[in-house]
Write a protein that holds these residues in place. Structure first.
Motif, PDB file in Angstrom:
ATOM      1  N   LEU A 197       6.046   8.194  -4.923  1.00 59.78           N
ATOM      2  CA  LEU A 197       6.135   7.357  -3.721  1.00 59.78           C
ATOM      3  C   LEU A 197       4.753   6.985  -3.195  1.00 59.78           C
ATOM      4  O   LEU A 197       4.536   5.853  -2.740  1.00 59.78           O
ATOM      5  CB  LEU A 197       6.958   8.069  -2.651  1.00 59.78           C
ATOM      6  N   ALA A 198       3.804   7.906  -3.281  1.00 54.92           N
ATOM      7  CA  ALA A 198       2.437   7.623  -2.831  1.00 54.92           C
ATOM      8  C   ALA A 198       1.799   6.538  -3.703  1.00 54.92           C
ATOM      9  O   ALA A 198       1.101   5.651  -3.207  1.00 54.92           O
ATOM     10  CB  ALA A 198       1.603   8.897  -2.849  1.00 54.92           C
ATOM     11  N   VAL A 199       2.040   6.603  -5.000  1.00 52.88           N
ATOM     12  CA  VAL A 199       1.495   5.584  -5.905  1.00 52.88           C
ATOM     13  C   VAL A 199       2.133   4.232  -5.602  1.00 52.88           C
ATOM     14  O   VAL A 199       1.445   3.205  -5.551  1.00 52.88           O
ATOM     15  CB  VAL A 199       1.702   5.980  -7.386  1.00 52.88           C
ATOM     16  N   LYS A 200       3.431   4.205  -5.368  1.00 47.80           N
ATOM     17  CA  LYS A 200       4.096   2.946  -5.028  1.00 47.80           C
ATOM     18  C   LYS A 200       3.526   2.361  -3.738  1.00 47.80           C
ATOM     19  O   LYS A 200       3.329   1.147  -3.632  1.00 47.80           O
ATOM     20  CB  LYS A 200       5.606   3.152  -4.913  1.00 47.80           C
ATOM     21  N   ARG A 201       3.235   3.225  -2.743  1.00 45.22           N
ATOM     22  CA  ARG A 201       2.606   2.736  -1.495  1.00 45.22           C
ATOM     23  C   ARG A 201       1.219   2.163  -1.792  1.00 45.22           C
ATOM     24  O   ARG A 201       0.839   1.130  -1.254  1.00 45.22           O
ATOM     25  CB  ARG A 201       2.514   3.869  -0.468  1.00 45.22           C
ATOM     26  N   TRP A 202       0.463   2.850  -2.641  1.00 49.87           N
ATOM     27  CA  TRP A 202      -0.876   2.384  -2.993  1.00 49.87           C
ATOM     28  C   TRP A 202      -0.784   1.015  -3.661  1.00 49.87           C
ATOM     29  O   TRP A 202      -1.540   0.095  -3.315  1.00 49.87           O
ATOM     30  CB  TRP A 202      -1.562   3.394  -3.913  1.00 49.87           C
ATOM     31  N   LEU A 203       0.142   0.858  -4.601  1.00 54.16           N
ATOM     32  CA  LEU A 203       0.304  -0.426  -5.300  1.00 54.16           C
ATOM     33  C   LEU A 203       0.691  -1.533  -4.323  1.00 54.16           C
ATOM     34  O   LEU A 203       0.275  -2.682  -4.490  1.00 54.16           O
ATOM     35  CB  LEU A 203       1.356  -0.304  -6.403  1.00 54.16           C
ATOM     36  N   ALA A 204       1.468  -1.197  -3.312  1.00 54.79           N
ATOM     37  CA  ALA A 204       1.916  -2.196  -2.338  1.00 54.79           C
ATOM     38  C   ALA A 204       0.799  -2.643  -1.412  1.00 54.79           C
ATOM     39  O   ALA A 204       0.882  -3.715  -0.799  1.00 54.79           O
ATOM     40  CB  ALA A 204       3.081  -1.639  -1.519  1.00 54.79           C
ATOM     41  N   THR A 205      -0.261  -1.855  -1.295  1.00 54.33           N
ATOM     42  CA  THR A 205      -1.330  -2.175  -0.343  1.00 54.33           C
ATOM     43  C   THR A 205      -2.653  -2.542  -1.014  1.00 54.33           C
ATOM     44  O   THR A 205      -3.644  -2.729  -0.328  1.00 54.33           O
ATOM     45  CB  THR A 205      -1.569  -0.988   0.609  1.00 54.33           C
ATOM     46  N   HIS A 206      -2.661  -2.622  -2.333  1.00 59.39           N
ATOM     47  CA  HIS A 206      -3.879  -2.988  -3.067  1.00 59.39           C
ATOM     48  C   HIS A 206      -3.600  -4.167  -3.996  1.00 59.39           C
ATOM     49  O   HIS A 206      -2.448  -4.465  -4.302  1.00 59.39           O
ATOM     50  CB  HIS A 206      -4.401  -1.791  -3.877  1.00 59.39           C
ATOM     51  N   SER A 207      -4.651  -4.804  -4.439  1.00 59.43           N
ATOM     52  CA  SER A 207      -4.509  -5.934  -5.350  1.00 59.43           C
ATOM     53  C   SER A 207      -5.421  -5.728  -6.556  1.00 59.43           C
ATOM     54  O   SER A 207      -6.088  -4.707  -6.664  1.00 59.43           O
ATOM     55  CB  SER A 207      -4.860  -7.239  -4.625  1.00 59.43           C
ATOM     56  N   GLN A 208      -5.436  -6.727  -7.429  1.00 60.64           N
ATOM     57  CA  GLN A 208      -6.300  -6.712  -8.622  1.00 60.64           C
ATOM     58  C   GLN A 208      -5.941  -5.573  -9.581  1.00 60.64           C
ATOM     59  O   GLN A 208      -6.809  -5.005 -10.216  1.00 60.64           O
ATOM     60  CB  GLN A 208      -7.780  -6.604  -8.235  1.00 60.64           C
ATOM     61  N   TRP A 209      -4.649  -5.227  -9.690  1.00 59.16           N
ATOM     62  CA  TRP A 209      -4.248  -4.166 -10.599  1.00 59.16           C
ATOM     63  C   TRP A 209      -3.230  -4.692 -11.602  1.00 59.16           C
ATOM     64  O   TRP A 209      -2.534  -5.669 -11.366  1.00 59.16           O
ATOM     65  CB  TRP A 209      -3.681  -2.949  -9.859  1.00 59.16           C
ATOM     66  N   TYR A 218      10.590   2.682 -10.085  1.00 60.71           N
ATOM     67  CA  TYR A 218       9.133   2.743 -10.267  1.00 60.71           C
ATOM     68  C   TYR A 218       8.439   1.409 -10.011  1.00 60.71           C
ATOM     69  O   TYR A 218       7.230   1.373  -9.822  1.00 60.71           O
ATOM     70  CB  TYR A 218       8.800   3.231 -11.681  1.00 60.71           C
ATOM     71  N   LEU A 219       9.185   0.342 -10.019  1.00 58.92           N
ATOM     72  CA  LEU A 219       8.568  -0.968  -9.797  1.00 58.92           C
ATOM     73  C   LEU A 219       8.068  -1.073  -8.364  1.00 58.92           C
ATOM     74  O   LEU A 219       8.762  -0.677  -7.428  1.00 58.92           O
ATOM     75  CB  LEU A 219       9.567  -2.089 -10.077  1.00 58.92           C
ATOM     76  N   PRO A 220       6.867  -1.595  -8.190  1.00 57.94           N
ATOM     77  CA  PRO A 220       6.352  -1.795  -6.831  1.00 57.94           C
ATOM     78  C   PRO A 220       7.272  -2.739  -6.063  1.00 57.94           C
ATOM     79  O   PRO A 220       7.770  -3.720  -6.612  1.00 57.94           O
ATOM     80  CB  PRO A 220       4.975  -2.423  -7.063  1.00 57.94           C
ATOM     81  N   THR A 221       7.513  -2.432  -4.793  1.00 60.42           N
ATOM     82  CA  THR A 221       8.416  -3.250  -3.988  1.00 60.42           C
ATOM     83  C   THR A 221       7.750  -4.526  -3.479  1.00 60.42           C
ATOM     84  O   THR A 221       8.423  -5.504  -3.214  1.00 60.42           O
ATOM     85  CB  THR A 221       8.942  -2.449  -2.780  1.00 60.42           C
ATOM     86  N   ASN A 223       1.137  -6.615  -5.304  1.00 61.00           N
ATOM     87  CA  ASN A 223      -0.038  -7.467  -5.137  1.00 61.00           C
ATOM     88  C   ASN A 223      -0.840  -7.503  -6.429  1.00 61.00           C
ATOM     89  O   ASN A 223      -1.973  -7.938  -6.438  1.00 61.00           O
ATOM     90  CB  ASN A 223      -0.909  -6.939  -3.995  1.00 61.00           C
ATOM     91  N   GLY A 224      -0.242  -7.013  -7.480  1.00 63.51           N
ATOM     92  CA  GLY A 224      -0.855  -6.991  -8.800  1.00 63.51           C
ATOM     93  C   GLY A 224       0.154  -7.525  -9.799  1.00 63.51           C
ATOM     94  O   GLY A 224       1.071  -8.256  -9.446  1.00 63.51           O
ATOM     95  N   LYS A 225      -0.021  -7.133 -11.038  1.00 59.21           N
ATOM     96  CA  LYS A 225       0.870  -7.589 -12.108  1.00 59.21           C
ATOM     97  C   LYS A 225       1.490  -6.388 -12.798  1.00 59.21           C
ATOM     98  O   LYS A 225       0.882  -5.325 -12.900  1.00 59.21           O
ATOM     99  CB  LYS A 225       0.097  -8.409 -13.151  1.00 59.21           C
ATOM    100  N   VAL A 226       2.702  -6.591 -13.299  1.00 56.38           N
ATOM    101  CA  VAL A 226       3.414  -5.568 -14.055  1.00 56.38           C
ATOM    102  C   VAL A 226       3.690  -6.125 -15.439  1.00 56.38           C
ATOM    103  O   VAL A 226       4.159  -7.262 -15.583  1.00 56.38           O
ATOM    104  CB  VAL A 226       4.742  -5.183 -13.366  1.00 56.38           C
ATOM    105  N   LEU A 227       3.398  -5.331 -16.455  1.00 53.62           N
ATOM    106  CA  LEU A 227       3.682  -5.680 -17.843  1.00 53.62           C
ATOM    107  C   LEU A 227       4.573  -4.593 -18.407  1.00 53.62           C
ATOM    108  O   LEU A 227       4.279  -3.398 -18.245  1.00 53.62           O
ATOM    109  CB  LEU A 227       2.382  -5.777 -18.655  1.00 53.62           C
ATOM    110  N   ILE A 228       5.657  -4.996 -19.044  1.00 48.96           N
ATOM    111  CA  ILE A 228       6.601  -4.040 -19.617  1.00 48.96           C
ATOM    112  C   ILE A 228       6.662  -4.290 -21.112  1.00 48.96           C
ATOM    113  O   ILE A 228       6.965  -5.407 -21.547  1.00 48.96           O
ATOM    114  CB  ILE A 228       8.009  -4.205 -19.004  1.00 48.96           C
ATOM    115  N   LEU A 271      16.118  -5.578 -13.515  1.00 45.99           N
ATOM    116  CA  LEU A 271      14.766  -5.620 -12.961  1.00 45.99           C
ATOM    117  C   LEU A 271      14.423  -7.002 -12.407  1.00 45.99           C
ATOM    118  O   LEU A 271      13.297  -7.247 -11.982  1.00 45.99           O
ATOM    119  CB  LEU A 271      13.742  -5.238 -14.038  1.00 45.99           C
ATOM    120  N   GLY A 272      15.389  -7.904 -12.428  1.00 45.21           N
ATOM    121  CA  GLY A 272      15.143  -9.256 -11.940  1.00 45.21           C
ATOM    122  C   GLY A 272      14.412 -10.133 -12.946  1.00 45.21           C
ATOM    123  O   GLY A 272      13.868 -11.165 -12.577  1.00 45.21           O
ATOM    124  N   ILE A 273      14.413  -9.732 -14.196  1.00 43.98           N
ATOM    125  CA  ILE A 273      13.762 -10.510 -15.253  1.00 43.98           C
ATOM    126  C   ILE A 273      14.850 -11.195 -16.062  1.00 43.98           C
ATOM    127  O   ILE A 273      15.590 -10.547 -16.801  1.00 43.98           O
ATOM    128  CB  ILE A 273      12.903  -9.606 -16.170  1.00 43.98           C
TER     129      ILE A 273
END
Length: 175
Positions: A48-60, A76-79, A82-87, A97-99
């Motif tokens: 949950l802490a990592v998900k919060r970090w991903l939600a508040t940071h960019s360039q990842w 596990y997907l960020p809600t 502000n970055g990109k996800v590759l699966i 997953l909405g894809i």
């Protein structure tokens, strides 16, 4: 698709996603890498802490590797990414997953794989190196990402194809 939108990332995170346990462990390791104050936290709290970090940071860039069970990724997907996800996955349906239309990549031909391995590792095109590259390609099922990772490892460690094959045979990568 996004190379020209975002040519570089400040952070690249790699999470093994072949099991639910690896997903949770991978996120817990990200908490440590991000220096989050999570020493006494449970793995779930670290996730949950990592998900919060991903939600508040960019360039990842967050890579879920070997995610053959897309249902596992839902939590596990960020809600608010502000970055990109590759699966990377051998699955073909990602509706959960909405894809709607995943980008399918085929395996490389044997000739393409051998050429990639020789070019990336900058080894001489000898019969022995071609044979080693062919054998490595077979072991990695011609998967482009696996071949690229193997090449990058060889270059970084300064080892050749035959040496890498010996290492790989002792401890093969899991698919």
């Amino acid at each position: 698709r996004y190379h020209y939108d975002q040519p570089t990332y400040d952070y690249v995170f790699w999470v093994k996603s072949d099991t639910e346990a690896n997903l949770l462990t991978g996120f817990a390791e990200l908490a440590t890498q991000l220096s989050l104050p999570a020493i006494k936290w449970t793995e779930e709290e670290k996730k949950l802490a990592v998900k919060r970090w991903l939600a508040t940071h960019s360039q990842w860039l967050l890579i879920f590797d070997n995610a053959d069970m897309p249902d596992w990724l839902v939590d596990y997907l960020p809600t608010n990414p502000n970055g990109k996800v590759l699966i990377t996955s051998r699955a073909s349906v990602f509706d959960q997953l909405g894809i709607e239309t995943p980008l399918a990549l085929s395996v490389l031909s044997s000739d393409e794989s051998v050429e990639l391995l020789l070019r990336r590792t900058k080894v001489e095109k000898t019969a022995a190196n071609i044979a080693a590259a062919t054998e490595l390609n077979q072991a990695l099922d011609g998967l482009p990402l696996a071949l690229e990772q193997a090449s990058a490892f060889m270059v970084r460690k300064g080892i050749g194809l035959s040496t890498y094959l010996k290492i790989y045979r002792k401890q093969p990568l899991s698919h």
